[in-house]
Enzyme design. Structure first.
Site, PDB file in Angstrom:
ATOM      1  CG  ASP A 198      -1.878   1.200   1.175  1.00 22.32           C
ATOM      2  OD1 ASP A 198      -2.562   1.365   0.142  1.00 22.32           O
ATOM      3  OD2 ASP A 198      -1.923   1.994   2.141  1.00 22.32           O
ATOM      4  CB  SER A 199       0.182   4.745  -0.915  1.00 20.60           C
ATOM      5  OG  SER A 199      -1.074   4.770  -0.267  1.00 20.60           O
TER       6      SER A 199
ATOM      7  CB  CYS B 205      -2.676   1.015  -2.797  1.00 19.49           C
ATOM      8  SG  CYS B 205      -2.787   2.745  -3.191  1.00 19.49           S
TER       9      CYS B 205
ATOM     10  CD  GLU C  66      -2.483   8.889   5.925  1.00 20.86           C
ATOM     11  OE1 GLU C  66      -1.565   9.710   5.832  1.00 20.86           O
ATOM     12  OE2 GLU C  66      -2.510   7.804   5.323  1.00 20.86           O
TER      13      GLU C  66
ATOM     14  CB  CYS D  29     -10.243   4.974  -0.530  1.00 20.58           C
ATOM     15  SG  CYS D  29      -8.796   5.687   0.277  1.00 20.58           S
TER      16      CYS D  29
ATOM     17  CG  HIS E 254      -6.893   5.877   4.427  1.00 20.99           C
ATOM     18  ND1 HIS E 254      -6.090   5.204   3.548  1.00 20.99           N
ATOM     19  CD2 HIS E 254      -6.065   6.630   5.201  1.00 20.99           C
ATOM     20  CE1 HIS E 254      -4.834   5.533   3.779  1.00 20.99           C
ATOM     21  NE2 HIS E 254      -4.794   6.399   4.771  1.00 20.99           N
TER      22      HIS E 254
HETATM   23  N1  DGL Z   1      -4.172   3.717  -0.292  1.00 21.05           N
HETATM   24  C1  DGL Z   1      -4.801   4.748  -1.100  1.00 21.05           C
HETATM   25  C2  DGL Z   1      -5.992   4.149  -1.860  1.00 21.05           C
HETATM   26  O1  DGL Z   1      -6.559   3.127  -1.487  1.00 21.05           O
HETATM   27  C3  DGL Z   1      -5.240   5.920  -0.254  1.00 21.05           C
HETATM   28  C4  DGL Z   1      -4.090   6.713   0.311  1.00 21.05           C
HETATM   29  C5  DGL Z   1      -3.269   7.441  -0.731  1.00 21.05           C
HETATM   30  O2  DGL Z   1      -3.807   8.313  -1.449  1.00 21.05           O
HETATM   31  O3  DGL Z   1      -2.083   7.133  -0.831  1.00 21.05           O
HETATM   32  O4  DGL Z   1      -6.379   4.695  -2.870  1.00 21.05           O
END
Ligand code: DGL
Length: 277
Positions: free
Chosen positions: A10-11, A73, A158, A192, A194
């Site tokens: 993930d990012s 992600c 976050e 997403c 989050h």
């Molecule tokens: N993990 C990213 C997603 O699911 C969200 C966080 C980011 O923008 O890096 O799109």
């Protein structure tokens, strides 16, 4: 270090919400998680950048022995997965696999809607890529997809502001916007990593009877099924129930946020991609 863990990418922290559900459904495998926190968020970045970052991370997972990497992600799945699968894998690692989160979700989303109207909430990058409308139309050509980018939701979470009163304004704003485009929406996809953390507040601002889907359980079930169907890959993945976590930024920050996203304490390791061969 396990010899051949399944890589979960993930990012940043968000993929931990997906890993949590994967561990519930298929705990026996070894897992190696990496969050590219030093370059997050990905959701606001260009195709080229997300692709370059994601490929670099995928190569790192391969160097760590992963036969299979899941891009947990959505933004990376939307902007980098197809090119990696089609152009890079055949050259750099023809016997390894990279999977994303968009296809497994698109395959089953039609089973939840009765009106054929669904809302997809995601980052700017995921929405702009049009990946969900394109992928969903392959499986359910009659479904209308209403997308809404919610760029402020990730920073709210976050910064731990997502449960406070201030968050309500931004949550309601995006939900009102998408429902005003089609009052018949009966299924809401949180596309997403989050957004599942906003579940309680989202429930307050949507019409009654709307089903909210978050992806963790869907991705976990799909991965389980994939491993059963692809013995040539699953037999290469080791099953020692080991979990290792890396972040490209501060391990202290990662460990602090982990409680929120993963519900458990984590002791992460630092990864400097520049020093990686
Ligand atoms: N993990 C990213 C997603 O699911 C969200 C966080 C980011 O923008 O890096 O799109």
């Amino acid at each position: 270090m396990a010899a051949h863990p399944i890589g979960i990418f993930d990012s940043g922290y968000g993929g931990l919400t997906v890993l949590k559900d994967i561990l519930e459904q298929i705990p026996e495998y070894d897992y190696l998680y990496m969050g590219d926190n030093s370059r997050a968020p990905y959701g606001t970045r260009s195709y080229e950048t997300v692709y370059r970052y994601t490929l670099e991370c995928v190569e790192w997972f391969f160097s760590m022995g992963c036969p299979l990497v899941v891009l947990a992600c959505n933004t990376a799945s939307a902007k980098a997965l197809r090119t990696i699968q089609q152009n890079d894998l055949p050259v750099i690692a023809p016997n390894r696999r990279v999977l994303g989160v968009i296809r497994p979700t698109s395959e089953i989303i039609g089973n939840y809607t009765k009106t054929g109207n669904i809302a997809v909430l995601a980052t700017n990058g995921t929405v702009q890529s049009q990946s969900y409308p394109i992928e969903i139309s392959k499986f359910f050509p009659n479904i209308a997809v209403f997308q809404e980018a919610c760029p402020i939701w990730v920073p709210l979470i976050e910064n731990n502001e997502h449960t406070g009163e201030g968050a309500d304004y931004f949550i309601k704003k995006h939900l009102d916007a998408v429902f005003s485009r089609s009052p018949s929406i009966d299924t809401l996809l949180l596309a997403c990593t989050h957004y599942p953390l906003l579940m309680n507040k989202i429930q307050q601002y949507i019409p009654e009877g709307v089903t909210i889907l978050s992806q963790g359980k869907i991705v976990a079930a799909s991965l389980k099924d994939y491993l059963l169907r692809h013995r040539e890959i699953s037999e290469k993945c080791t099953r020692g129930a080991e979990r290792i976590f890396y972040t490209t930024d501060s391990t202290a920050d990662f460990d602090n946020h982990a409680r929120l996203f993963f519900g458990k304490d984590i002791k992460s390791l630092h990864l400097d991609l520049d020093k990686n061969p």
